[in-house]
Each structure stands twice: as structure tokens, then as C-alpha cells.
Design a protein around this motif. Structure first.
Motif, PDB file in Angstrom:
ATOM      1  N   GLU A 112       0.841  -1.199   0.000  1.00  0.00           N
ATOM      2  CA  GLU A 112       0.000   0.000   0.000  1.00  0.00           C
ATOM      3  C   GLU A 112       0.873   1.244   0.000  1.00  0.00           C
ATOM      4  O   GLU A 112       1.775   1.385   0.833  1.00  0.00           O
ATOM      5  N   SER A 117      -4.502   6.343  -2.124  1.00  0.00           N
ATOM      6  CA  SER A 117      -3.921   5.066  -1.710  1.00  0.00           C
ATOM      7  C   SER A 117      -4.007   4.069  -2.861  1.00  0.00           C
ATOM      8  O   SER A 117      -5.078   3.877  -3.458  1.00  0.00           O
ATOM      9  N   ARG A 118      -2.872   3.475  -3.194  1.00  0.00           N
ATOM     10  CA  ARG A 118      -2.830   2.510  -4.286  1.00  0.00           C
ATOM     11  C   ARG A 118      -2.102   1.238  -3.842  1.00  0.00           C
ATOM     12  O   ARG A 118      -1.239   1.273  -2.964  1.00  0.00           O
ATOM     13  N   GLN A 119      -2.460   0.134  -4.470  1.00  0.00           N
ATOM     14  CA  GLN A 119      -1.776  -1.130  -4.221  1.00  0.00           C
ATOM     15  C   GLN A 119      -0.710  -1.330  -5.285  1.00  0.00           C
ATOM     16  O   GLN A 119      -0.991  -1.308  -6.476  1.00  0.00           O
TER      17      GLN A 119
END
Length: 299
Positions: free
Chosen positions: A144, A151-153
């Protein structure tokens, strides 16, 4: 084994006045998981105190289990084969080709060398990884991170989170008089191998084994109220206190070690310690005497 027993007898003789017999008796026959890696294993000379003391734990009647990392060896091998090491917020991005060499470094070179050196000290060490007997099951980890306020994976490849551990193989080895040395590789339901952060691996394994002590070996004396002041050592702290210090006095590479300690405690381990492993006697003093120079974390 005779060699290690003699060494422990010498250690006892020289420190009889400092030894707490009650602590020794409490730990005999109990599992002590030693997590060893990172800056504490950059050279043969830095390894000697850790391996010496681990063999003495074994000869004193405790049941040590070693979990190791191997960042320097991984980096060196990847450089030799022309694979660039890419990190995302400190996490090594690992594609399929790199994973082959990561496992080669961990389960081959590092594990084999530690086993050999422990055996040379008179103990019966056995090398394995989390893949053996499907001991450690894992799933892919997505990191994360915040990009442009969102927020990005991030896909970091063959890096895993532990989903379950079957500790029966390690228990069988301990009951048969062996000292297990474990590399942090797990396997997923899809048959993929995953590289797992060694601190997290060690904390989860300590919990699954219901170890009496989780010992995080590093290259500093322990936790400090002021990271720049060696005199501000925190000798004992509880889990709630630790959580309050994360991000303030606990920063950088110490965070995963502390998180591993918390994982172990949450899963029933009696106590967790952070101790300087590159100095003689620090591990033994922390466990068996009142001359402590590390940090003990209690639940």
C-alpha cells in the motif's frame, strides 16, 4: 555436542555470580526463537557471537530455533547475475527470475553456511525453509502506498504475507535433538514460492511454536527513547507502550523488528527481546542474568 557443553560450563563458571538459576530453569526445555539477519550478519566476525551464543543456548538445555534473513547475500548474488535490486518503500520488488536467485541466496548459501558453522560448534543443526512439509503458507503481498494523495496497491512480485503455519516439522526436529535453521520462504496455494520479510516470518513462527522467548538480534543494543542517545536505552516496555513509540523513537529498520515482536506476543509468546548480537554474551545476559543490555517487551 560435547564441545558446546564444555563451552557452556566455562561460561557458567566465569559468570556464576551473575547467573539467575531461576531464569535458567524456567527456560530449559523451552523454545527460544532467534531471528538473525540484516546488519548483524555482514561478515564472519559479526556472526561469531550470535552463533556462539545460540550453540550455548542449545547446550544449556533450551530449544533454540534460528530464522535468518540474508539481504547482503541476496544483493551480492543479484548483482553477479545482472539483476537490478529495486525497492518500493524498503520492500524488494521480486520478479520470477529474481525469485530464483533470492531463494538460492537464502536457502542455499546463507542457510547452508549457518548450519555448517553451528554444526562445527558441536550442535546438530538442520537447514530448512518454510516450503519444507508445506510448513508456511503464504499469499502475494501488495504494498500500500500513497500516490498523488490516493492510496494505491503496488504489485511487488513474489513477495508474500503468511496465511498459516504448521509447526509440526519444527517440533519434530526439536524433540529429536536438532536445532532448526529456517529461511523465510513460503509457498502459495498456486504453487508459487514467496519471499517473506524475515522479521515477520520469525514473529509468526515464534507464535505458531508458542515459544517462550522471541529474540530479535540486531546491531544496536535495543530500543532507545532517543535514537541518537545510547544512554536512553529502554530496558523494559509493554506492547501498548511500544505502539505509542512507533514512528517517534522507533523508526526505519527498527519498525519491522518491533512489529515482529508484537506479532509474537499477540500469538502467545512469553516475552520478546531486542538485543545487540554482534557483542559477546549479550543474548545470554539478556536471558539468564540481571545484567541486561537490550530491551524486553512484555504483553
Amino acid at each position: 555436542m560435547i564441545q558446546a557443553e564444555k563451552q557452556f560450563d566455562v561460561w557458567l563458571r566465569d559468570r556464576k555470580s551473575d547467573l539467575d538459576d531461576r531464569l535458567l530453569k524456567q527456560l530449559q526445555g523451552k523454545i527460544v526463537l532467534v531471528k538473525y539477519g540484516g546488519n548483524a550478519m555482514v561478515s564472519d566476525s559479526s556472526e561469531e557471537p550470535v552463533l556462539d551464543q545460540t550453540s550455548l543456548l542449545f547446550s544449556a538445555g533450551m530449544l533454540p530455533v534460528v530464522v535468518h534473513g540474508g539481504g547482503p547475500s541476496i544483493r551480492k548474488l543479484l548483482e553477479e547475475v545482472g539483476i537490478e535490486s529495486i525497492f518500493v518503500d524498503g520492500h524488494r520488488k521480486t520478479d520470477a527470475r529474481a525469485m530464483r536467485f533470492v531463494e538460492m541466496a537464502l536457502s542455499g548459501e546463507v542457510n547452508g553456511q549457518l548450519v555448517k558453522k553451528l554444526n562445527n560448534r558441536g550442535v546438530k543443526a538442520v537447514g530448512l525453509s518454510g516450503k519444507d512439509a508445506s510448513m508456511v503458507q503464504a499469499e502475494q503481498r501488495f504494498h500500500e502506498m500513497v500516490v498523488d494523495g490516493e492510496s494505491r496497491q503496488m504489485d511487488i512480485g513474489f513477495v508474500g504475507n503468511i496465511t498459516s503455519i504448521d509447526p509440526s516439522l519444527v517440533h519434530s526436529l526439536l524433540q529429536s535433538g536438532y536445532l532448526p535453521v529456517v529461511s523465510p520462504i513460503g509457498v502459495g496455494p498456486n504453487g508459487k514460492d514467496y519471499n517473506i520479510n524475515a522479521d515477520m516470518f520469525a514473529g509468526h513462527l515464534a507464535g505458531a511454536l508458542k515459544a517462550a522467548v522471541f529474540m530479535a538480534v540486531t546491531d544496536v543494543d535495543g530500543l532507545r527513547k532517543d535514537p541518537a542517545d545510547p544512554e536512553s536505552l529502554i530496558e523494559e516496555i509493554d506492547a501498548a507502550g511500544i505502539r505509542r513509540e512507533i514512528g517517534t523513537s522507533i523508526q526505519g529498520g527498527m519498525i519491522p523488528k518491533v512489529e515482529a515482536c508484537l506479532i509474537a506476543l499477540e500469538q502467545g509468546v512469553g516475552q520478546a527481546c531486542i538485543v545487540h548480537g554482534m557483542k559477546p554474551d549479550r543474548i545470554l545476559n539478556q536471558l539468564l542474568t540481571h545484567n541486561r543490555s537490550g530491551t524486553t517487551i512484555i504483553s
